[in-house]
Design a protein around this motif. Structure first.
Motif, PDB file in Angstrom:
ATOM      1  N   ALA A 194     -12.787   3.472   2.066  1.00 13.05           N
ATOM      2  CA  ALA A 194     -11.385   3.792   1.823  1.00 13.05           C
ATOM      3  C   ALA A 194     -11.066   3.744   0.339  1.00 13.05           C
ATOM      4  CB  ALA A 194     -10.484   2.811   2.573  1.00 13.05           C
ATOM      5  N   LYS A 195     -10.067   4.506  -0.016  1.00 11.63           N
ATOM      6  CA  LYS A 195      -9.478   4.481  -1.352  1.00 11.63           C
ATOM      7  C   LYS A 195      -8.018   4.083  -1.136  1.00 11.63           C
ATOM      8  CE  LYS A 195      -8.586   7.602  -5.206  1.00 11.63           C
ATOM      9  NZ  LYS A 195      -8.772   8.996  -5.669  1.00 11.63           N
ATOM     10  N   VAL A 196      -7.639   2.940  -1.709  1.00 14.44           N
ATOM     11  CA  VAL A 196      -6.335   2.347  -1.434  1.00 14.44           C
ATOM     12  C   VAL A 196      -5.534   2.231  -2.729  1.00 14.44           C
ATOM     13  CG1 VAL A 196      -5.139   0.364  -0.425  1.00 14.44           C
ATOM     14  CG2 VAL A 196      -7.435   0.975   0.380  1.00 14.44           C
ATOM     15  N   THR A 197      -4.335   2.800  -2.729  1.00 13.51           N
ATOM     16  CA  THR A 197      -3.446   2.705  -3.885  1.00 13.51           C
ATOM     17  C   THR A 197      -2.349   1.702  -3.565  1.00 13.51           C
ATOM     18  OG1 THR A 197      -3.865   5.009  -4.461  1.00 13.51           O
ATOM     19  CG2 THR A 197      -1.939   3.965  -5.470  1.00 13.51           C
ATOM     20  N   LEU A 198      -2.196   0.712  -4.447  1.00 17.23           N
ATOM     21  CA  LEU A 198      -1.174  -0.315  -4.277  1.00 17.23           C
ATOM     22  C   LEU A 198      -0.213  -0.250  -5.456  1.00 17.23           C
ATOM     23  CD1 LEU A 198      -4.198  -1.892  -3.553  1.00 17.23           C
ATOM     24  CD2 LEU A 198      -2.464  -3.115  -2.280  1.00 17.23           C
ATOM     25  N   VAL A 257       0.869  -1.170   0.000  1.00 13.33           N
ATOM     26  CA  VAL A 257       0.000   0.000   0.000  1.00 13.33           C
ATOM     27  C   VAL A 257       0.907   1.220   0.000  1.00 13.33           C
ATOM     28  CG1 VAL A 257      -1.672   1.314   1.354  1.00 13.33           C
ATOM     29  CG2 VAL A 257      -1.883  -1.178   1.191  1.00 13.33           C
ATOM     30  N   VAL A 258       0.690   2.126  -0.957  1.00 11.31           N
ATOM     31  CA  VAL A 258       1.504   3.347  -1.022  1.00 11.31           C
ATOM     32  C   VAL A 258       0.701   4.592  -0.648  1.00 11.31           C
ATOM     33  CG1 VAL A 258       3.183   2.387  -2.639  1.00 11.31           C
ATOM     34  CG2 VAL A 258       1.156   3.575  -3.525  1.00 11.31           C
ATOM     35  N   ALA A 259      -0.620   4.466  -0.620  1.00 16.46           N
ATOM     36  CA  ALA A 259      -1.470   5.574  -0.178  1.00 16.46           C
ATOM     37  C   ALA A 259      -2.815   5.006   0.244  1.00 16.46           C
ATOM     38  CB  ALA A 259      -1.667   6.586  -1.298  1.00 16.46           C
ATOM     39  N   ILE A 260      -3.385   5.633   1.250  1.00 22.29           N
ATOM     40  CA  ILE A 260      -4.727   5.234   1.674  1.00 22.29           C
ATOM     41  C   ILE A 260      -5.451   6.459   2.191  1.00 22.29           C
ATOM     42  CG2 ILE A 260      -4.020   4.535   3.988  1.00 22.29           C
ATOM     43  CD1 ILE A 260      -6.118   2.224   3.698  1.00 22.29           C
TER      44      ILE A 260
END
Length: 132
Positions: free
Chosen positions: A101-105, A52-55
């Motif tokens: 949530a909005k999760v960037t991987l 995960v790089v941003a959440i």
């Protein structure tokens, strides 16, 4: 995916400790891929991992002891070496939205360097993309 809330999940106030939702969402992401025949373990063994790089997370209402939660995962965007998922946690009994949530991987390989998403995964995610 469903998660039952146990005493160990709650804080001193009797509600689910906020960081536990991150664990539940991690499980839901793995189960989402498993549901399409993709194994996080097999990708890990092949040297492909998805940190995960941003959440961005919004807590709307608390879950409490013995609640049964339902987690939903959708794809918002797919790039060459990353993807963005939307996740919701709802109380199953009344379908109340508790957390979203909005999760960037990112997709990384050896040495934690960015790498392209495997073609099979990129195509799957792209075919499941919905509007935010």
């Amino acid at each position: 995916m469903e998660v039952r809330i146990y005493y160990e999940d709650t804080d001193a106030g009797g509600v689910v400790y906020h960081a536990n939702y991150l664990r539940y969402m991690e499980r839901a992401r793995s189960e989402y891929l498993r549901g399409y025949g993709l194994s996080v373990q097999e990708m890990h063994d092949a040297g492909i991992i998805f940190p995960v790089v941003a959440i961005e997370i919004n807590y709307r209402a608390p879950a409490k002891l013995d609640d049964l939660l339902e987690l939903e995962t959708v794809v918002f965007a797919v790039k060459n070496s990353s993807f963005v998922l939307g996740q919701k946690v709802l109380r199953k009994a009344d379908h109340k939205l508790l957390v979203e949530a909005k999760v960037t991987l990112a997709c990384v390989g050896e040495g934690l360097r960015a790498r392209r998403l495997p073609v099979e995964l990129r195509e799957l995610l792209a075919s499941q993309t919905v509007a935010e």
